[in-house]
Structures are given as structure tokens and as C-alpha cells.
Design a protein around this motif. Structure first.
Motif, PDB file in Angstrom:
ATOM      1  N   PHE A 198       6.755   6.392   8.737  1.00 24.23           N
ATOM      2  CA  PHE A 198       7.686   5.743   7.799  1.00 24.23           C
ATOM      3  C   PHE A 198       7.671   4.235   7.991  1.00 24.23           C
ATOM      4  N   THR A 199       7.731   3.799   9.266  1.00 26.77           N
ATOM      5  CA  THR A 199       7.758   2.363   9.531  1.00 26.77           C
ATOM      6  C   THR A 199       6.511   1.690   8.991  1.00 26.77           C
ATOM      7  N   LEU A 200       5.350   2.293   9.246  1.00 28.34           N
ATOM      8  CA  LEU A 200       4.102   1.708   8.762  1.00 28.34           C
ATOM      9  C   LEU A 200       4.124   1.594   7.240  1.00 28.34           C
ATOM     10  N   GLY A 201       4.535   2.681   6.568  1.00 27.61           N
ATOM     11  CA  GLY A 201       4.564   2.678   5.107  1.00 27.61           C
ATOM     12  C   GLY A 201       5.446   1.574   4.580  1.00 27.61           C
ATOM     13  N   VAL A 202       6.652   1.448   5.169  1.00 29.25           N
ATOM     14  CA  VAL A 202       7.599   0.456   4.662  1.00 29.25           C
ATOM     15  C   VAL A 202       7.103  -0.957   4.942  1.00 29.25           C
ATOM     16  N   PHE A 203       6.505  -1.171   6.128  1.00 29.17           N
ATOM     17  CA  PHE A 203       5.984  -2.519   6.414  1.00 29.17           C
ATOM     18  C   PHE A 203       4.828  -2.877   5.495  1.00 29.17           C
ATOM     19  N   ILE A 204       4.013  -1.893   5.127  1.00 30.54           N
ATOM     20  CA  ILE A 204       2.938  -2.178   4.170  1.00 30.54           C
ATOM     21  C   ILE A 204       3.544  -2.651   2.852  1.00 30.54           C
ATOM     22  N   LEU A 205       4.618  -1.961   2.442  1.00 30.21           N
ATOM     23  CA  LEU A 205       5.311  -2.354   1.207  1.00 30.21           C
ATOM     24  C   LEU A 205       5.835  -3.786   1.322  1.00 30.21           C
ATOM     25  N   ILE A 206       6.482  -4.087   2.453  1.00 28.73           N
ATOM     26  CA  ILE A 206       7.071  -5.417   2.625  1.00 28.73           C
ATOM     27  C   ILE A 206       5.995  -6.496   2.620  1.00 28.73           C
TER      28      ILE A 206
ATOM     29  N   PHE B 159       1.887  12.498 -11.027  1.00 28.42           N
ATOM     30  CA  PHE B 159       3.061  12.819 -11.848  1.00 28.42           C
ATOM     31  C   PHE B 159       4.266  11.972 -11.483  1.00 28.42           C
ATOM     32  N   SER B 160       4.173  11.253 -10.374  1.00 27.80           N
ATOM     33  CA  SER B 160       5.337  10.455  -9.987  1.00 27.80           C
ATOM     34  C   SER B 160       4.935   8.990  -9.989  1.00 27.80           C
ATOM     35  N   LYS B 161       5.903   8.154  -9.742  1.00 26.97           N
ATOM     36  CA  LYS B 161       5.609   6.733  -9.826  1.00 26.97           C
ATOM     37  C   LYS B 161       6.169   5.993  -8.618  1.00 26.97           C
ATOM     38  N   PRO B 162       5.439   6.019  -7.503  1.00 24.55           N
ATOM     39  CA  PRO B 162       5.935   5.290  -6.334  1.00 24.55           C
ATOM     40  C   PRO B 162       5.813   3.794  -6.581  1.00 24.55           C
ATOM     41  N   PRO B 163       6.616   2.977  -5.849  1.00 25.60           N
ATOM     42  CA  PRO B 163       6.516   1.523  -6.025  1.00 25.60           C
ATOM     43  C   PRO B 163       5.060   1.094  -5.895  1.00 25.60           C
ATOM     44  N   ARG B 164       4.611   0.276  -6.842  1.00 17.75           N
ATOM     45  CA  ARG B 164       3.198  -0.066  -6.913  1.00 17.75           C
ATOM     46  C   ARG B 164       2.714  -0.755  -5.650  1.00 17.75           C
ATOM     47  N   ARG B 165       3.613  -1.543  -5.027  1.00 13.95           N
ATOM     48  CA  ARG B 165       3.152  -2.342  -3.891  1.00 13.95           C
ATOM     49  C   ARG B 165       3.009  -1.561  -2.596  1.00 13.95           C
ATOM     50  N   PHE B 166       3.409  -0.285  -2.612  1.00 14.39           N
ATOM     51  CA  PHE B 166       3.064   0.554  -1.474  1.00 14.39           C
ATOM     52  C   PHE B 166       1.555   0.613  -1.324  1.00 14.39           C
ATOM     53  N   GLY B 167       0.866   0.612  -2.457  1.00 12.94           N
ATOM     54  CA  GLY B 167      -0.580   0.782  -2.408  1.00 12.94           C
ATOM     55  C   GLY B 167      -0.901   2.199  -1.998  1.00 12.94           C
ATOM     56  N   GLU B 168      -2.188   2.498  -1.926  1.00 13.84           N
ATOM     57  CA  GLU B 168      -2.625   3.850  -1.551  1.00 13.84           C
ATOM     58  C   GLU B 168      -2.198   4.188  -0.129  1.00 13.84           C
ATOM     59  N   THR B 169      -2.415   3.252   0.782  1.00 19.33           N
ATOM     60  CA  THR B 169      -2.176   3.537   2.193  1.00 19.33           C
ATOM     61  C   THR B 169      -0.688   3.689   2.491  1.00 19.33           C
ATOM     62  N   GLY B 170       0.121   2.806   1.904  1.00 23.22           N
ATOM     63  CA  GLY B 170       1.546   2.844   2.179  1.00 23.22           C
ATOM     64  C   GLY B 170       2.158   4.178   1.802  1.00 23.22           C
ATOM     65  N   ILE B 171       1.857   4.632   0.604  1.00 22.82           N
ATOM     66  CA  ILE B 171       2.478   5.879   0.151  1.00 22.82           C
ATOM     67  C   ILE B 171       1.908   7.062   0.933  1.00 22.82           C
ATOM     68  N   THR B 172       0.641   6.970   1.329  1.00 23.62           N
ATOM     69  CA  THR B 172       0.069   8.036   2.161  1.00 23.62           C
ATOM     70  C   THR B 172       0.781   8.100   3.512  1.00 23.62           C
ATOM     71  N   ALA B 173       1.114   6.930   4.057  1.00 27.46           N
ATOM     72  CA  ALA B 173       1.825   6.919   5.341  1.00 27.46           C
ATOM     73  C   ALA B 173       3.192   7.596   5.188  1.00 27.46           C
ATOM     74  N   ILE B 174       3.877   7.304   4.085  1.00 29.77           N
ATOM     75  CA  ILE B 174       5.196   7.920   3.875  1.00 29.77           C
ATOM     76  C   ILE B 174       5.059   9.443   3.761  1.00 29.77           C
ATOM     77  N   ILE B 175       4.048   9.889   2.989  1.00 29.21           N
ATOM     78  CA  ILE B 175       3.842  11.341   2.853  1.00 29.21           C
ATOM     79  C   ILE B 175       3.533  11.960   4.209  1.00 29.21           C
ATOM     80  N   ALA B 176       2.671  11.272   4.982  1.00 30.51           N
ATOM     81  CA  ALA B 176       2.321  11.794   6.305  1.00 30.51           C
ATOM     82  C   ALA B 176       3.567  11.885   7.173  1.00 30.51           C
TER      83      ALA B 176
END
Lengths: 218, 192
Positions: A198-206, B159-176
Motif C-alpha cells: 500500500f505504501t509503495l502504491g501511494v508513494f508512486i501516486l504522490i 472496467f474501473s477507473k483508478p486515478p490515472r497517476r497511479f500508473g500501471e505499477t502503482g495500482i498493481t502495488a495496491i492490488i498486491a
């Protein structure tokens, strides 16, 4: 006043590193930051950032290996045959990692134990192989070591911000010193694996937001 | 330790990708397509089992008797590289259909940290030969399971719309992260 103007045009070369070196350094540190730009070396990033001390030792080890490896490979770049270069890089990196592992075992036994197998896994850290292949193998010694330093510090910076957040929220401490008052119970989840993701994902966003970086359509 | 317990724990509770974060690069970069992900998963499972056993043999019959314990990392990585090379040749020669499905991933696997990680963990936990075999197999299957699952979830992202700036890696990290949270549910059953 004139200083301010120069700050905005880094190409002029007003710092320790001049012109090209500075660009290369900044490239590794920020624009092509190994974690938030190139997304390399994620294994160790996630695994060692539960405590700041672990993250600091890990990232400094990686930086040292990166720099020494870049120097060795760029000085041998005309002697290593093209076909066996991967295996040659692998052997050089492994040797350096064995040395680092021994040093840590002697001087920082506790942290060495906490890092466990992850020190050895520096060998397969894609950042090091990536820099060797993409940069050190066809650039001079000086500029390759600047590149390695930039990438290494970029890695250190990324690991430290993730670790600061995870230790502060997950344990309520910084470098092992309790900073949050007792009644605030730490959010344990940030010290365990899901919290790392979660932390990594959110920091990537930031970071992407700060950079105003446009990702390839997600 | 019971081998069935090791098999179960390495697949679910101590999943190599979601608990130890190993093999993250391919986990993030090629999990977009399930076909590709399953090819990689098969290759990793196969190589992981073989290299764990080979490294156990090398470690116990060569390195320890000769007092070369400090050379472990170097020797392990060379063994892995050699096995991957041999495997590639053998599969290409005798099982062309199989080579079609995951042959191209084999060279990439040499630098997959999950493979080296398993060999190192196997030494740290002082497993026997049979235990090592099941640990390697289980970890491979566990990684396979994790990458297939995340591939399936990522497919649904259209089918969903995650914030664009997560990018591929960011949203994958959240899913993981969410997956890791789910896998923690198994912790009570068995752990390594």
C-alpha cells in the motif's frame, strides 16, 4: 540575483559537477529514479523498509555496490567479450556482494541478521545489472561513476521516504526511538507485507503527481 | 518439519511473492496478460524446484565439506545460470510445444530474485533434501498462483477507473497489497 537565474538553467554548470555530469546525476536521482521512475529493484524496497535502520544500511550497501561495480565494468568495458558479458557482470557483482555481506556481518551483526537473505539478493537487483548494461558498459569511468552515484542516491532517497513512513506509522518510532506518544497505538498493518505494498502504491501516486508525470494510458 | 506442511505453507502462508516480495519485477511488469503470466509461472516453478535441489546438493556435498561457505552466493548464481541454460536447450530440443509457451522466459529467470531467494532461504532454514524439493515446488506454485491471480484482477481493471497517476505499477502495488492481506488469512493454519 544572477544566482537565481543560474539555478533555473542547470546546463550552465555552477556546481561541483559541471554540465553533463550534473545532468547525468540528476537523471538518476530524480527523473529516472530507480524506484519511482524505472520501477526496478522493488523486491528489496518492499522487504527492508519496515525499519529505517534496515533501509539505510540496505540502500547504502546497494549504492556502494553500484558505484564500485560501475567503475570496474567501465574500466573493463573494452576487455569483456560481448557474448559472455552478462555472466562476467554477474560474477563481479556477486563478488562485491559477498564482500559487503562479510563487512555487515562483522560490523553490524544485528542489522545483518535482520536483513537476512536480502543482502545476498542485491546480486539479482535489476538496478545494478541495469546500470552496468545500459551505462557503464559503454561510457568512461568518470561519468559512469557519477551515474551510479545518482542512481544509488535516488534509490536511497526512495527507500528512506518509504521507510520513514512505515516505521513512523507502523511502530511509532524513527530509527528505533519512540516519537509518537504512548496512547497513540501504531497501525501494525504498515509494518507487515500488505502495508508495504500500500505504501509503495501511494508513494508512486504522490511522486507522479508532484512530477506532473503523464503515465502511458493506464 | 512435515513435507506436506512445508508444501502448504510455501504456497499459501509464506507466499514468496506476497510475503517475501521476491520476483517483483516480472510480477509487476508481465502480469497484465494472463497467457504470458502463466508461461512465466510455469517456467519459474520448474526452474525453482530444480535449482533448489541442485543448490542443496552443491551446498551440502561441495561447499560445506570444502569449507567454502563464503562462496555460496557466487556458486548458487552460477548453478542457476547453468541449469537455466541446460533447461532451455533440453526443452527446445525435446518439447518444442512447451518451448513455445514459456521458452522465451527462461533467460530472464536467471536474474529473477525469487530463484536465488529460495536457495538462500533453504540454507537459512536448514532443510533436508526432500524438504528442499517440496519447498522449491511449493514456492514455485505459490508464485504461479499469485501472478495468475493478479493477472486476472488486472484484466478487470478496464472496467474501473483508478486515478490515472497511479500508473500501471502503482495500482498493481495496491492490488498486491489487498491480495497479501487476503493471504494473511491463512497464517493461522501453518507457517514456516
Amino acid at each position: 540575483m544572477s544566482d537565481n537565474v543560474q539555478l533555473k538553467t542547470p546546463k550552465k554548470g555552477y556546481r561541483l559537477l559541471s554540465g553533463k555530469s550534473w545532468m547525468v546525476f540528476k537523471e538518476g536521482l530524480w527523473h529516472n529514479n530507480p524506484i519511482f521512475g524505472m520501477m526496478l529493484g522493488l523486491c528489496s524496497t518492499l522487504a527492508v523498509t519496515n525499519l529505517m535502520s534496515n533501509a539505510l544500511v540496505m540502500s547504502l550497501s546497494v549504492t556502494i555496490v553500484l558505484i564500485v561495480n560501475s567503475i570496474i565494468i567501465s574500466s573493463l568495458r573494452n576487455f569483456i567479450p560481448d557474448r559472455i558479458r552478462m555472466i562476467a557482470y554477474m560474477l563481479i557483482i556477486s563478488t562485491l556482494v559477498i564482500a559487503i555481506d562479510m563487512v555487515l556481518k562483522i560490523f553490524l551483526p544485528d542489522i545483518s541478521k535482520a536483513l537476512g537473505a536480502y543482502v545476498a539478493l542485491i546480486i539479482t537487483n535489476c538496478i545494478i545489472m541495469g546500470r552496468a548494461e545500459a551505462y557503464a558498459s559503454n561510457n568512461s569511468i568518470g561519468i559512469s561513476s557519477v551515474d551510479a552515484l545518482g542512481v544509488g542516491l535516488g534509490y536511497t532517497f526512495s527507500l528512506m521516504i518509504i521507510a520513514t513512513f512505515r516505521e513512523l506509522v507502523g511502530f511509532g518510532s524513527l530509527f528505533g526511538y519512540q516519537v509518537l506518544p504512548e496512547p497513540l497505538s501504531p497501525m501494525k498493518i504498515f509494518s507487515i507485507p500488505p502495508g508495504a505494498f500500500f505504501t509503495l502504491g501511494v508513494f508512486i501516486l504522490i511522486i507522479n503527481t508532484i512530477r506532473g508525470h503523464k503515465e502511458d494510458d493506464a | 518439519m512435515n513435507i506436506l506442511l512445508i508444501l502448504f505453507a510455501s504456497i499459501l502462508t509464506s507466499n514468496i511473492a506476497l510475503t517475501y516480495f521476491l520476483g517483483m519485477c516480472p510480477f509487476v511488469s508481465i502480469s497484465k496478460n494472463i497467457q504470458v503470466a502463466s508461461g512465466m509461472g510455469m517456467a519459474v516453478t520448474m526452474v525453482m524446484t530444480l535449482t533448489a535441489v541442485a543448490n542443496w546438493l552443491v551446498n551440502n556435498y561441495v561447499l560445506i565439506p570444502l569449507g567454502l561457505g563464503y562462496m555460496q552466493f557466487l556458486v548458487f548464481i552460477v548453478t542457476i545460470a547453468a541449469i537455466v541454460q541446460i533447461l532451455e536447450i533440453v526443452i527446445d530440443r525435446f518439447f518444442p510445444a512447451l518451448y513455445q509457451s514459456f521458452g522465451i522466459f527462461l533467460p530472464l529467470i536467471t536474474v529473477n530474485c525469487a530463484i536465488l531467494g529460495i536457495s538462500l532461504f533453504m540454507v537459512l532454514r536448514s532443510f533436508g533434501l526432500l524438504q528442499t524439493f517440496f519447498y522449491g515446488l511449493g514456492s514455485g506454485i505459490g508464485w504461479f498462483l499469485a501472478i495468475i491471480t493478479i493477472g486476472g484482477i488486472r484484466k478487470r481493471l478496464i472496467f474501473s477507473k483508478p486515478p490515472r497517476r497511479f500508473g500501471e505499477t502503482g495500482i498493481t502495488a495496491i492490488i498486491a497489497g489487498l491480495m497479501a492481506l487476503a493471504f494473511i488469512g491463512f497464517t493461522g493454519v501453518a507457517s514456516l
